[in-house]
Motif scaffolding. Structure first.
Motif, mmCIF file in Angstrom:
data_model
loop_
_atom_site.group_PDB
_atom_site.id
_atom_site.type_symbol
_atom_site.label_atom_id
_atom_site.label_comp_id
_atom_site.label_asym_id
_atom_site.label_seq_id
_atom_site.Cartn_x
_atom_site.Cartn_y
_atom_site.Cartn_z
ATOM 1 N N GLU A 19 0.854 -1.182 0.000
ATOM 2 C CA GLU A 19 0.000 0.000 0.000
ATOM 3 C C GLU A 19 0.897 1.240 0.000
ATOM 4 O O GLU A 19 1.832 1.337 0.803
ATOM 5 C CB GLU A 19 -0.908 0.028 1.224
ATOM 6 C CG GLU A 19 -1.909 -1.126 1.256
ATOM 7 C CD GLU A 19 -2.810 -1.084 2.480
ATOM 8 O OE1 GLU A 19 -3.763 -1.884 2.519
ATOM 9 O OE2 GLU A 19 -2.554 -0.252 3.386
ATOM 10 N N ARG A 29 -3.293 0.506 -3.721
ATOM 11 C CA ARG A 29 -2.983 -0.869 -3.332
ATOM 12 C C ARG A 29 -2.425 -1.629 -4.529
ATOM 13 O O ARG A 29 -2.944 -1.522 -5.647
ATOM 14 C CB ARG A 29 -4.220 -1.578 -2.784
ATOM 15 C CG ARG A 29 -4.700 -1.027 -1.442
ATOM 16 C CD ARG A 29 -5.840 -1.873 -0.906
ATOM 17 N NE ARG A 29 -6.203 -1.469 0.453
ATOM 18 C CZ ARG A 29 -7.138 -0.563 0.738
ATOM 19 N NH1 ARG A 29 -7.799 0.036 -0.265
ATOM 20 N NH2 ARG A 29 -7.415 -0.255 1.982
ATOM 21 N N THR A 37 0.862 -7.061 4.871
ATOM 22 C CA THR A 37 0.780 -5.787 4.144
ATOM 23 C C THR A 37 1.907 -4.851 4.578
ATOM 24 O O THR A 37 2.182 -4.690 5.763
ATOM 25 C CB THR A 37 -0.566 -5.100 4.397
ATOM 26 O OG1 THR A 37 -1.617 -5.948 3.902
ATOM 27 C CG2 THR A 37 -0.633 -3.754 3.700
#
Length: 419
Positions: A19, A29, A37
């Protein structure tokens, strides 16, 4: 975020979860959502634009000055998710153009005369010695360790590296050994401590020169182990054995012939040399521009195709080549984790920008060895092919004998002066 950069990242980043928050606060994203992430943020349009145009230089600079910050994960995790996708060949057309220009002009940046070589060495190796003590092993080995087992500690792996090199040298009592780029003296002291030999080390670092000689004095080995503040090109004596670890990366591609011709002249007729260096699996290239500017000015990591022809032209014979693939990635992981655990101590020595620089350096180096075709080569060289036994068994036997001695604790551990 700039459309060109967005499209490029979307095209190359297929696995993982990344991200990016752009300078306007918009979230983008990328990836397939697998894994943890990693979230990063650009704090200025200038940082965003710089990374788009020249990521090899500007990403590290933006991380140093706060233009690029990590909001979730770490800079290592960011580099890992990106480089796992693009590897060493994922450059866009404009990145390739910049890279080709740097390849065409690399000899100028690697023009390492004795004066420039000393300047380049001082830039990195004459930093406050306490910095290196934060993340290196107790013997201050600042080169790739040799992990004989997956669970080996850094201390064990660095000791194994010294055993491995010593075994390839096929040492005999009474020999004179030269260590080109002797660092803080650990390898030279190990060799002298485990064999009846005389060791001369040369370094261009004033800090390393001071520490290594102090260590030799502390151990009562100054009569047979000395370290000179001298360029190897200015040596005149001949040696039965020559070893060089982690120094060849500072020679520069335009000086390879000079290096091997000098090594030939310094090596006895029946001598043996072992060269340990970082290398690349792929074609000849150029030093990462951020690494060149901030970490290793004048440095270059060669392909074997650039090294072997110069060995042949110098009249030396290759008797053994070994490739260590992921050993340096594991070494750098240890260094990075140790540095991060003691980052507050580094901040007491230098400022926040320096600490970010060092964090980026260790993370970028580790990911280069994991995902960008970097490796270590060890090349054994002779002038006379009769200088060594016919088979490689002697290496294994010597290594096993040293291993038994090391494990039995028959020699005291080497210490840094003042520890």
């Amino acid at each position: 975020m700039n459309r060109l950069l967005t499209n490029y990242i979307a095209r190359v980043l297929k696995k993982g979860s990344l991200e990016i928050i752009d300078a306007k606060g918009r979230l983008h994203r990328f990836g397939d959502g697998s894994g943890d992430t990693v979230r990063v943020r650009f704090t200025s349009k200038a940082a965003e634009r710089g990374v788009m145009l020249n990521p090899e230089l500007k990403l590290g600079e933006a991380f140093m000055d706060g233009g690029f910050v990590i909001e979730k994960g770490s800079i290592y995790e960011f580099l890992a998710v990106v480089l796992q996708n693009i590897g060493g060949t994922g450059r866009s057309w404009w990145m390739r153009a910049i890279y080709r220009l740097r390849v065409w002009t690399r000899r100028f940046r690697q023009w390492n005369t004795p004066f420039r070589a000393r300047q380049n060495v001082a830039h990195h190796y004459d930093l406050d010695g306490r910095l290196y003590s934060l993340f290196l092993d107790s013997d201050q080995q600042y080169s790739c360790a040799y992990f004989e087992t997956p669970d080996a500690s850094l201390e064990e792996a660095q000791l194994a590296k010294k055993r491995h090199l010593a075994s390839k040298l096929a040492l005999q009592p009474g020999q004179k050994v030269l260590d080109i780029g002797s660092g803080w003296g650990g390898l030279g002291l190990y060799l002298a401590d485990h064999a009846d030999i005389d060791v001369t080390g040369v370094t261009l670092s004033e800090e390393q020169h001071k520490v290594s000689n102090a260590r030799a004095d502390e151990k009562g080995m100054a009569d047979r182990t000395r370290f000179l503040l001298k360029d190897y090109r200015h040596l005149a004596s001949r040696f039965d054995r020559i070893v060089s670890v982690g120094m060849f990366e500072h020679v520069g591609v335009g000086h390879y012939r000079e290096f091997f011709e000098k090594a030939r002249d310094l090596l006895a007729d029946d001598g043996v040399m072992v060269l340990h260096s970082i290398g690349r699996f792929d074609l000849p290239g150029e030093t990462n521009s951020w690494i060149h500017k901030y970490i290793f000015p004048g440095g270059y990591i060669p392909s074997l195709s650039e090294v072997i022809p110069e060995i042949e032209r110098a009249g030396l014979k290759i008797t053994d080549i070994e490739i260590l693939r992921l050993h340096y990635a594991e070494t750098l992981r240890e260094w990075r984790e140790r540095f991060m655990a003691r980052r507050d101590d580094a901040l007491k020595l230098y400022d926040e920008v320096f600490c970010r620089m060092w964090e980026f350096y260790l993370a970028a180096s580790e990911t280069a060895f994991r995902y960008q075709d970097m490796m270590i080569f060890q090349i054994q060289l002779v002038r006379d092919q009769n200088a060594l036994p016919l088979t490689r068994d002697y290496i294994w036997h010597a290594e096993e004998a040293l291993r038994r001695r090391d494990h039995a604790g028959q020699r005291p551990s080497l210490k840094i002066a003042g520890e």
